[in-house]
Design an enzyme around this catalytic site. Structure first.
Site, mmCIF file in Angstrom:
data_model
loop_
_atom_site.group_PDB
_atom_site.id
_atom_site.type_symbol
_atom_site.label_atom_id
_atom_site.label_comp_id
_atom_site.label_asym_id
_atom_site.label_seq_id
_atom_site.Cartn_x
_atom_site.Cartn_y
_atom_site.Cartn_z
ATOM 1 N N ARG A 283 -3.999 11.987 -8.584
ATOM 2 C CA ARG A 283 -3.908 12.111 -7.124
ATOM 3 C C ARG A 283 -3.397 13.497 -6.733
ATOM 4 N NH1 ARG A 283 -0.716 7.442 -4.174
ATOM 5 N NH2 ARG A 283 1.045 8.645 -4.960
ATOM 6 N N LYS B 268 -1.419 13.595 -0.539
ATOM 7 C CA LYS B 268 0.041 13.587 -0.445
ATOM 8 C C LYS B 268 0.519 15.029 -0.244
ATOM 9 C CE LYS B 268 3.574 10.784 -2.676
ATOM 10 N NZ LYS B 268 4.096 10.197 -1.451
ATOM 11 N N GLU C 111 -1.133 3.159 8.151
ATOM 12 C CA GLU C 111 0.000 2.951 7.246
ATOM 13 C C GLU C 111 1.266 3.404 7.956
ATOM 14 O OE1 GLU C 111 -0.230 5.484 3.768
ATOM 15 O OE2 GLU C 111 -1.011 7.158 4.919
#
Ligand code: PLP
Ligand code: COI
Length: 341
Positions: free
Chosen positions: A82, A184, A220
């Site tokens: 990721r 992220k 989220e």
């Protein structure tokens, strides 16, 4: 034995410098050899790309002590992948997966005394991150970068442990449509702070982001994905290209299927929230934290599972996930638990 001065019974989710961290530098088009350092401080140029244009991406994972005293990490390869994707989206040189995994093992090994004992239920939270150190004044990617990885001992993310929390939808969106919400990057977290503080000031524990284009679908929170349970025990998680692909959420869906639950990963409308029996947040830091109440669009939804404790289906998933991380339950797929020797 390192000088570890921690009251394990009072662990929350806060930063505390540990003995050693990993540092590697990228210069002249290539990664230099990384290694451990005692220095928790970073010195860089005033015009560094991270300071001017927020070129930074990060990860979060945990190392645990098992009951027999072994040390394990959970799916570190998924964090490596990721962070690779996040770096590419911000035009940064990705950290090679081998270097990322070497850094995780080296820091865990060098700081074993900082991992909370098994009985505490805590973990050593690991924070790998990559940032632009080279000066840039025109808007362009930097030429120099640093990759660091430190750890800090943690307990529960929310102050009331795994008691249900409350959520509200504030007026503030985090990312623009088709922005960087799916990676992220630190800048996403900076953009979530105003909504979080607004929710807090209104007496809620967290903010729920809706899709910024239509404000119709559930996305989220600033630091975790949502997970819902229907009245007939189907596990539902929101699907959107602008939320972080949570490793915990993906693991929980696989676990749920292995336990015989039906699962659905699909867009979830805010207007269907009152059809759910249970709701929760999931993530590395949050693990699973139940949600008891959600307010937004002029309505308040009180989840049937209530404000007293986690509902039965999320509890089953929580115990199974923690059992796998503690090496007490076999993972549904090979390679989830990595031992650091
Ligand atoms: N969503 C956001 C915005 C997060 O910061 C995190 C934490 O990493 C998650 C979701 C959960 O992801 P993971 O389960 O991989 O930790
Ligand atoms: C994590 O769960 O690892 C996160 O990154 C959430 C938050 C602490 C930023």
């Amino acid at each position: 034995m390192a000088n570890v001065n921690v009251d394990w019974s009072k662990l929350g989710f806060a930063y505390q410098p540990i003995t050693q961290r990993y540092v590697a530098n990228y210069k002249d088009g290539k990664w230099g050899k990384g290694g451990l350092s005692d220095d928790p401080n970073v010195t860089m140029n005033e015009c560094a790309g991270i300071l001017q244009y927020c070129q930074e991406v990060f990860e979060g994972l945990k190392a645990y002590k098992t009951e027999e005293g072994r040390t394990v990490t959970f799916r570190p390869d998924q964090n490596a992948k990721r962070m690779y994707d996040s770096a590419q989206r911000l035009e940064m040189p990705p950290v090679p997966e081998e270097m990322f995994l070497e850094a995780v093992d080296a820091v865990v090994k060098a700081n074993k005394d900082w991992i909370p004992p098994y009985e505490t239920g805590g973990a050593l939270y690991l924070r790998p991150y990559l940032f632009a150190t080279g000066p840039v004044i025109g808007v362009k990617p930097s030429d120099e970068y640093q990759f660091r990885l430190f750890g800090t001992p943690v307990g529960n993310y929310f102050k009331n442990g795994i008691k249900p929390i409350t959520i509200c939808v504030s007026d503030f969106d985090r990312a623009a449509p088709r922005g960087t919400g799916h990676i992220k990057a630190g800048l996403n977290y900076a953009m979530s702070l105003h909504a979080y503080i607004t929710a807090h000031n209104r007496g809620y524990d967290e903010n729920m982001f809706l899709d910024p284009a239509t404000r119709t679908y559930v996305e989220e929170t600033g630091g975790a994905n949502f997970i819902f349970v229907t009245k007939d025990n189907t596990i539902v998680t929101p699907k959107s290209s602008s939320i972080l692909p949570s490793i915990t959420r993906r693991s929980l869906m696989t676990i749920a299927e292995s336990l015989g639950y039906k699962t659905e990963h699909r867009p979830v409308k805010f207007d269907e929230l009152d059809e759910f029996q249970e709701a929760g947040l999931c993530g590395t830091a949050a693990v699973i934290c139940p949600v008891g109440r959600i307010e937004g669009k002029g309505r308040t939804i009180n989840l049937p599972s209530g404000m007293n404790e986690m509902g039965p289906v999320l509890t089953k998933l929580y115990k199974t996930l923690r059992g796998i991380q503690q090496c007490k339950i076999e993972a549904p797929e090979a390679g989830w638990v990595h031992e650091v020797k």
